[in-house]
Write an enzyme that holds these catalytic residues in place. Structure first.
Site, mmCIF file in Angstrom:
data_model
loop_
_atom_site.group_PDB
_atom_site.id
_atom_site.type_symbol
_atom_site.label_atom_id
_atom_site.label_comp_id
_atom_site.label_asym_id
_atom_site.label_seq_id
_atom_site.Cartn_x
_atom_site.Cartn_y
_atom_site.Cartn_z
ATOM 1 N N ASP A 131 -3.109 8.377 -1.163
ATOM 2 C CA ASP A 131 -3.444 7.245 -0.359
ATOM 3 C C ASP A 131 -4.994 7.150 -0.429
ATOM 4 O O ASP A 131 -5.342 5.794 -0.652
ATOM 5 C CB ASP A 131 -3.226 8.006 1.017
ATOM 6 C CG ASP A 131 -3.985 6.930 2.325
ATOM 7 O OD1 ASP A 131 -3.727 5.712 2.104
ATOM 8 O OD2 ASP A 131 -4.629 7.398 3.197
ATOM 9 N N HIS B 149 0.905 -1.086 0.086
ATOM 10 C CA HIS B 149 -0.272 0.155 0.136
ATOM 11 C C HIS B 149 0.822 1.165 -0.120
ATOM 12 O O HIS B 149 0.833 2.096 -0.777
ATOM 13 C CB HIS B 149 -1.061 -0.039 0.934
ATOM 14 C CG HIS B 149 -1.786 1.330 1.417
ATOM 15 N ND1 HIS B 149 -2.406 1.893 0.365
ATOM 16 C CD2 HIS B 149 -1.715 2.108 2.606
ATOM 17 C CE1 HIS B 149 -2.928 2.976 1.135
ATOM 18 N NE2 HIS B 149 -2.403 3.410 2.237
ATOM 19 N N GLU C 194 0.824 5.861 12.484
ATOM 20 C CA GLU C 194 -0.302 5.848 12.595
ATOM 21 C C GLU C 194 -0.333 4.231 12.987
ATOM 22 O O GLU C 194 -1.074 3.903 14.030
ATOM 23 C CB GLU C 194 -1.235 6.042 11.729
ATOM 24 C CG GLU C 194 -2.729 6.025 12.050
ATOM 25 C CD GLU C 194 -3.689 6.669 10.847
ATOM 26 O OE1 GLU C 194 -3.314 7.186 9.981
ATOM 27 O OE2 GLU C 194 -4.989 6.687 11.242
ATOM 28 N N ASP C 195 0.270 3.415 12.205
ATOM 29 C CA ASP C 195 -0.306 1.829 12.187
ATOM 30 C C ASP C 195 1.029 1.275 13.216
ATOM 31 O O ASP C 195 0.776 -0.034 13.410
ATOM 32 C CB ASP C 195 -0.404 1.106 11.028
ATOM 33 C CG ASP C 195 -1.525 1.916 10.186
ATOM 34 O OD1 ASP C 195 -2.350 2.414 10.882
ATOM 35 O OD2 ASP C 195 -1.636 1.473 9.083
ATOM 36 N N HIS D 287 3.730 7.299 5.162
ATOM 37 C CA HIS D 287 2.685 7.727 5.742
ATOM 38 C C HIS D 287 1.717 7.014 6.698
ATOM 39 O O HIS D 287 1.103 7.735 7.453
ATOM 40 C CB HIS D 287 1.698 8.044 4.623
ATOM 41 C CG HIS D 287 0.742 7.137 3.847
ATOM 42 N ND1 HIS D 287 1.197 6.373 2.880
ATOM 43 C CD2 HIS D 287 -0.542 6.856 4.312
ATOM 44 C CE1 HIS D 287 0.228 5.480 2.667
ATOM 45 N NE2 HIS D 287 -0.619 5.800 3.382
HETATM 46 MN MN MN Z 1 -2.758 4.578 3.926
#
Ligand code: MN
Length: 348
Positions: free
Chosen positions: A147, A56, A85-86, A81
């Site tokens: 994205d 991704h 966050e992940d 990116h």
């Molecule tokens: Mn993404």
């Protein structure tokens, strides 16, 4: 090391190749470092498709490199990116390893989803300005659109209720924003993809009908364009001509708005004349030539060159009566105007 794997090495080579083609300056070491970190950070995660999650951010970086090649920092940010966050990596870590510029954009991308969800700002008169002032760096927006585009392109792997929610959000929020930022090409693709998931029957029927008429349309447009091309050549105007297919969602919207069947939506025939010049006067010369050959339809003329749209879109639009009395929409613009129409804030 990810790059011991020939598959990853090939992916990286591919990305760098496109960057070299589209960017003036390419910090290959930095892109390589971001690539490796992204593979490492996401190594335990999978996408809904079952592929490694890294595909991704990689595809997002590829979209940026192809569609909005602004600079190498944007590519680096696209690769990273989702890391903050992940995964357990922090913004501070990014700042240390990649510098302030990269870490601020990543931070912005992480936060921007919340802004997009704030429906009330979509109603604000100049929300482009508002959003820009909140975001500060346009690269944040470009990564966010890349994205969303990749997520929409791969939406088939997601559960139906989530598909609907994401498609709805795309249609209501992302597509209008893409329009505001002048990202014409992205806007159309987002709309068509959202349409497909929100109203699959109508989408498939339209796609089928358009396809069935394709040869017809192409040969008609060829016949229509021939005398124009000849006259333009005589006038020494260098042009590129595209018989553009209308986007499914815009056809559908017209059918609904005018309450007419597919067969009666007349501007299915459309061509675009892109002039190899930056002299806007040549657009008017071209318009004159088109009007000498075909009769223009009253009230269907728009001069967005003299008066650009608020998103800086510039083009002449006119509709003329072509052979067999069919109406054809003609757009006339310079190369530079075309770049702005397709890439908006990312055009330079
Ligand atoms: Mn993404």
């Amino acid at each position: 090391m990810a790059l011991d794997n020939p598959k990853y090495q090939k992916m990286l080579d591919n990305l760098i190749k496109i960057c070299r083609k589209n960017l003036k300056v390419v910090d290959e070491a930095l892109i390589t470092k971001a690539f490796e970190l992204s593979v490492e950070a996401h190594k335990n995660d999978l996408r809904a498709s079952g592929e490694p999650y890294f595909t991704h951010p990689y595809e997002v970086a590829m979209i940026v490199a192809e569609e909005f090649p602004l600079d190498d920092v944007t590519i680096v940010t696209a690769l990273l990116h989702d890391v903050v966050e992940d995964t357990d990596y922090t913004v501070e870590f990014m700042n240390r390893e990649f510098g302030k510029e990269v870490s601020e954009i990543i931070d912005g991308v992480t936060k921007i989803s919340g802004i997009f969800r704030g429906h009330e700002i979509t109603k604000a008169e100049n929300y482009r300005k508002l959003l820009l002032s909140m975001v500060k760096d346009v690269r944040v927006i470009l990564v966010k659109f890349a994205d969303r585009l990749h997520n929409m392109r791969t939406l088939e792997f997601v559960k139906p209720d989530k598909q609907r929610r994401i498609a709805q959000e795309t249609l209501e929020i992302y597509a209008p924003f893409a329009h505001r930022f002048g990202l014409g090409k992205v806007k159309w693709e987002l709309e068509d993809l959202a349409f497909k998931y929100l109203n699959r029957e109508a989408y498939e029927e339209l796609a089928r009908k358009l396809k069935a008429k394709r040869r017809d349309r192409e040969s008609y447009i060829k016949k229509f364009a021939e005398p124009i091309v000849k006259k333009l050549e005589e006038a020494n105007l260098k042009i590129e001509l595209s018989g553009r297919a209308k986007h499914l969602y815009s056809i559908y919207r017209k059918m609904v708005r005018r309450n007419k069947p597919f067969e009666e939506i007349y501007d299915l025939f459309a061509i675009r004349i892109i002039l190899d010049t930056e002299n806007r006067n040549e657009c008017y010369t071209t318009l004159g030539i088109v009007n000498q050959i075909y009769l223009p339809v009253p009230d269907r003329f728009k001069d967005y060159i003299s008066i650009p749209k608020t998103n800086n879109y510039q083009s002449i639009h006119t509709t003329v009566v072509g052979p067999l009395g069919r109406l054809v929409e003609v757009q006339i613009r310079t190369r530079r105007m075309h770049e702005v129409a397709e890439k908006g804030v990312a055009a330079h």
